[in-house]
Design a protein around this motif. Structure first.
Motif, PDB file in Angstrom:
ATOM      1  N   UNK A   1       0.844  -1.190   0.000  1.00 27.76           N
ATOM      2  CA  UNK A   1       0.000   0.000   0.000  1.00 27.76           C
ATOM      3  C   UNK A   1       0.880   1.240   0.000  1.00 27.76           C
ATOM      4  N   UNK A   2       0.586   2.196  -0.873  1.00 21.95           N
ATOM      5  CA  UNK A   2       1.404   3.411  -0.923  1.00 21.95           C
ATOM      6  C   UNK A   2       0.694   4.629  -0.327  1.00 21.95           C
ATOM      7  N   UNK A   3      -0.197   4.388   0.599  1.00 17.83           N
ATOM      8  CA  UNK A   3      -0.939   5.455   1.274  1.00 17.83           C
ATOM      9  C   UNK A   3      -0.064   6.102   2.348  1.00 17.83           C
ATOM     10  N   UNK A   4       0.797   7.005   1.938  1.00 17.88           N
ATOM     11  CA  UNK A   4       1.748   7.646   2.861  1.00 17.88           C
ATOM     12  C   UNK A   4       1.067   8.630   3.814  1.00 17.88           C
ATOM     13  N   UNK A   5      -0.085   9.155   3.433  1.00 17.92           N
ATOM     14  CA  UNK A   5      -0.760  10.156   4.265  1.00 17.92           C
ATOM     15  C   UNK A   5      -1.791   9.573   5.218  1.00 17.92           C
ATOM     16  N   UNK A   6      -2.026   8.276   5.155  1.00 18.03           N
ATOM     17  CA  UNK A   6      -3.000   7.653   6.043  1.00 18.03           C
ATOM     18  C   UNK A   6      -4.443   7.980   5.690  1.00 18.03           C
ATOM     19  N   UNK A   7      -4.690   8.219   4.419  1.00 21.15           N
ATOM     20  CA  UNK A   7      -6.032   8.549   3.949  1.00 21.15           C
ATOM     21  C   UNK A   7      -6.998   7.375   4.082  1.00 21.15           C
ATOM     22  N   UNK A   8      -6.496   6.174   3.920  1.00 18.09           N
ATOM     23  CA  UNK A   8      -7.363   5.008   3.923  1.00 18.09           C
ATOM     24  C   UNK A   8      -7.920   4.734   2.541  1.00 18.09           C
ATOM     25  N   UNK A   9      -8.939   3.921   2.480  1.00 21.90           N
ATOM     26  CA  UNK A   9      -9.516   3.496   1.207  1.00 21.90           C
ATOM     27  C   UNK A   9      -9.998   4.691   0.394  1.00 21.90           C
ATOM     28  N   UNK A  10      -9.598   4.703  -0.887  1.00 21.34           N
ATOM     29  CA  UNK A  10     -10.140   5.661  -1.865  1.00 21.34           C
ATOM     30  C   UNK A  10     -10.389   4.872  -3.139  1.00 21.34           C
ATOM     31  N   UNK A  11     -11.608   4.881  -3.577  1.00 18.19           N
ATOM     32  CA  UNK A  11     -12.015   4.060  -4.719  1.00 18.19           C
ATOM     33  C   UNK A  11     -11.360   4.507  -6.018  1.00 18.19           C
ATOM     34  N   UNK A  12     -10.910   3.544  -6.785  1.00 18.66           N
ATOM     35  CA  UNK A  12     -10.332   3.801  -8.097  1.00 18.66           C
ATOM     36  C   UNK A  12     -11.384   4.405  -9.022  1.00 18.66           C
ATOM     37  N   UNK A  13     -12.660   4.156  -8.751  1.00 17.59           N
ATOM     38  CA  UNK A  13     -13.701   4.692  -9.623  1.00 17.59           C
ATOM     39  C   UNK A  13     -13.776   6.212  -9.581  1.00 17.59           C
ATOM     40  N   UNK A  14     -13.260   6.811  -8.515  1.00 19.12           N
ATOM     41  CA  UNK A  14     -13.253   8.282  -8.452  1.00 19.12           C
ATOM     42  C   UNK A  14     -12.246   8.864  -9.449  1.00 19.12           C
ATOM     43  N   UNK A  15     -11.328   8.055  -9.915  1.00 18.15           N
ATOM     44  CA  UNK A  15     -10.307   8.500 -10.858  1.00 18.15           C
ATOM     45  C   UNK A  15     -10.673   8.133 -12.288  1.00 18.15           C
ATOM     46  N   UNK A  16     -11.209   6.941 -12.478  1.00 17.59           N
ATOM     47  CA  UNK A  16     -11.447   6.458 -13.846  1.00 17.59           C
ATOM     48  C   UNK A  16     -12.831   6.785 -14.388  1.00 17.59           C
TER      49      UNK A  16
END
Length: 88
Positions: A72-87
């Motif tokens: 996991x490359x979540x360096x900021x500790x954001x947690x889950x973020x859906x790929x659908x928000x990007x694609x």
């Protein structure tokens, strides 16, 4: 993987420690922008989300039930973020 900010999250009972206060089903990692790689049979594969997003790295379907760890490359500790928000 030794990239700065990457964490190797072991899968325990089908779940991973997404953030210090949140444990989620590993299936969710297959749809998360922070999921860079999955470990299956000791080998690293592009995560389903990352492979789909980049389009240049095609991977056959990953059986998330067989995933042993998630890089996991979540360096900021954001947690889950859906790929659908990007694609989408």
């Amino acid at each position: 993987m030794s990239d700065r900010g990457s964490r190797r999250l072991p899968v325990v009972g089908g779940r991973v420690q997404c953030t210090p206060d949140k444990v989620v089903p590993v299936d969710r990692c297959g749809f998360c922008v922070h999921s860079a790689l999955v470990v299956v049979g000791g080998g690293e594969l592009p995560s389903p989300a990352r492979a789909y997003c980049s389009r240049c790295q095609v991977t056959s379907g990953v059986d998330m039930a067989k995933v042993e760890a998630v890089v996991c490359d979540d360096a900021r500790g954001e947690g889950f973020r859906s790929i659908t928000s990007i694609i989408s």
